[in-house]
Design an enzyme around this catalytic site. Structure first.
Site, PDB file in Angstrom:
ATOM      1  N   CYS A  25       7.867  -1.461  -2.086  1.00 49.82           N
ATOM      2  CA  CYS A  25       9.014  -2.365  -2.217  1.00 49.82           C
ATOM      3  C   CYS A  25      10.142  -2.079  -1.241  1.00 49.82           C
ATOM      4  CB  CYS A  25       9.546  -2.355  -3.646  1.00 49.82           C
ATOM      5  SG  CYS A  25      10.220  -0.747  -4.193  1.00 49.82           S
ATOM      6  N   GLU A  71       0.848  -1.206   0.000  1.00 49.36           N
ATOM      7  CA  GLU A  71       0.000   0.000   0.000  1.00 49.36           C
ATOM      8  C   GLU A  71       0.872   1.240   0.000  1.00 49.36           C
ATOM      9  OE1 GLU A  71      -0.160   2.075   2.875  1.00 49.36           O
ATOM     10  OE2 GLU A  71      -0.282   0.803   4.667  1.00 49.36           O
ATOM     11  N   HIS A  78      13.098   0.432  -7.584  1.00 47.26           N
ATOM     12  CA  HIS A  78      12.604  -0.820  -7.020  1.00 47.26           C
ATOM     13  C   HIS A  78      13.731  -1.489  -6.244  1.00 47.26           C
ATOM     14  CE1 HIS A  78      10.054  -4.222  -6.438  1.00 47.26           C
ATOM     15  NE2 HIS A  78      10.807  -5.044  -7.121  1.00 47.26           N
ATOM     16  N   ARG A 119       0.908  -2.363  12.230  1.00 44.95           N
ATOM     17  CA  ARG A 119       0.071  -3.177  11.332  1.00 44.95           C
ATOM     18  C   ARG A 119      -0.341  -2.416  10.076  1.00 44.95           C
ATOM     19  NH1 ARG A 119      -0.825  -7.861  13.675  1.00 44.95           N
ATOM     20  NH2 ARG A 119      -2.339  -8.481  12.094  1.00 44.95           N
ATOM     21  N   ASP A 128      11.550 -11.269  -3.675  1.00 47.57           N
ATOM     22  CA  ASP A 128      10.858  -9.995  -3.832  1.00 47.57           C
ATOM     23  C   ASP A 128       9.432 -10.149  -3.315  1.00 47.57           C
ATOM     24  OD1 ASP A 128       9.771  -7.584  -4.570  1.00 47.57           O
ATOM     25  OD2 ASP A 128      10.198  -7.770  -6.709  1.00 47.57           O
TER      26      ASP A 128
END
Length: 275
Positions: A70, A39, A109, A65, A126
C-alpha cells in the site's frame, strides 16, 4: 520530487486523456490495477521499504517493473496524480479486515483523498489493498453503497473518521478505518518500515501477491492461488517454490531478476509456502 509521468503511463498502458477529471481518475486507477501487482517480496527477503520518495517508488514499480504494497502503490499513484493536476492528500488507515480481538490495530495502511480539478470530491482512492483493493474512486462521505468495476463498497461514520466496508457474498465486511488527517511522508515511512521489518509482520513471514483484471481478482498466498471471477472462484495449489516463482513472473508480471539470485529467492519462498 522527481517523477516520470510518461514512463508511469506507459507502464500502466494508459493512452487516454491526461486532464484532472473524475473520468481520467477512474481510467488511471483501472490501468494501475491491472498492470502493477501487489507483492511483498522485498520484506520477505529482508529488504526494508523505508524510502517513499518519488524517485524510489518510480524506480522500483515503474522502471524495474516490480510491484509493492500500500505505501508504495498509493505513494506512487499520489505523485502521478499530482503531476496530472489533481489535489492529493495522503491518509493513514488501520486494517480491521480479518482482524481478531478488540485491540486497535496500528496505522499500517496508506490511502489517498483525491480532488479533481473541478473541485468535486474528495474521493477515496486506494490501489494498494491487495486482494480486496477498491477498483474505482469512492465519494468520501458516509452513506449508501457505491459501485465499482467489481464489488460494492460503502463508508460508515466511525470515531476514527470512516470505516470502509465491502460487500462479499451478500455480507458487509469491514476493511479498514481511516481519518481525514493528512499524514507527512516521515510518518508514512515509519509505518512502511515497521511492516516491512517487524518479525511478526505478515509481509515478513508470508508471501502475498495480487492483481486485478477487468473481470477477475488474482490472489496468491504462499502456494495457494485463487482466481475470483464473476462466475465463481477457481483455486490452485502449487507443489514447489519454483512453480510459485514461475507464476509470479508469468501471471503477475513481476521482474524476479530484480531480486537477485534465483536459487536464494526460491529457497526463501520454499520456507513460507504454507505460512
Amino acid at each position: 520530487m522527481a517523477t516520470d509521468l510518461a514512463a508511469y503511463l506507459t507502464r500502466i498502458g494508459h493512452t487516454g486523456a491526461r486532464d484532472a477529471t473524475l473520468q481520467t481518475l477512474c481510467n488511471v486507477m483501472a490501468a494501475h490495477n491491472r498492470s502493477i501487482p501487489f507483492e511483498n517480496l522485498d520484506p520477505l527477503t529482508g529488504v526494508p521499504v523505508g524510502d517513499l520518495s518519488a524517485e524510489a517508488l518510480s524506480g522500483k514499480l515503474v522502471h524495474r517493473r516490480r510491484g509493492g504494497y500500500c505505501f508504495e502503490h498509493n505513494g506512487l499513484l499520489g505523485y502521478m496524480l499530482e503531476e496530472l493536476g489533481f489535489g492529493v492528500q495522503r491518509l493513514a488507515g488501520r486494517v480491521v479486515f480479518m482482524h481478531e480481538g478488540d485491540d486497535l490495530p496500528a496505522q499500517t495502511h496508506q490511502v489517498l483523498a483525491v480532488t479533481p480539478s473541478d473541485g468535486s470530491g474528495p474521493y477515496l482512492v486506494d490501489v494498494g489493498f491487495g486482494g480486496q483493493t477498491p477498483t474505482a474512486p469512492l465519494r468520501l462521505e458516509a452513506g449508501p453503497a457505491q459501485h465499482t468495476r467489481h464489488e460494492r463498497y460503502r463508508l460508515l461514520d466511525h470515531p476514527e473518521g470512516f470505516e470502509l466496508q465491502v460487500e462479499l457474498r451478500g455480507q458487509w465486511l469491514p476493511l479498514y478505518l481511516f481519518s481525514l488527517r493528512p499524514q507527512p511522508r516521515i510518518d508514512l515511512e515509519l509505518g512502511s518500515w515497521y511492516v516491512s521489518t517487524h518479525p511478526a509482520s505478515r509481509f515478513v513471514v508470508g508471501l502475498s501477491a495480487s492483481l486485478v483484471t477487468d473481470g477477475e481478482r488474482w490472489n496468491l498466498r504462499g502456494r495457494h492461488l485463487s482466481v475470483h471471477g464473476r462466475t465463481g472462484t477457481v483455486k490452485t495449489s502449487f507443489d514447489t517454490a519454483a512453480q510459485v516463482l514461475d507464476e509470479l513472473a508469468g501471471r503477475f508480471g513481476i521482474n524476479l531478476a530484480d531480486l537477485g539470485d534465483r536459487d536464494e529467492l526460491e529457497g526463501r519462498v520454499a520456507q513460507v509456502l504454507d505460512t
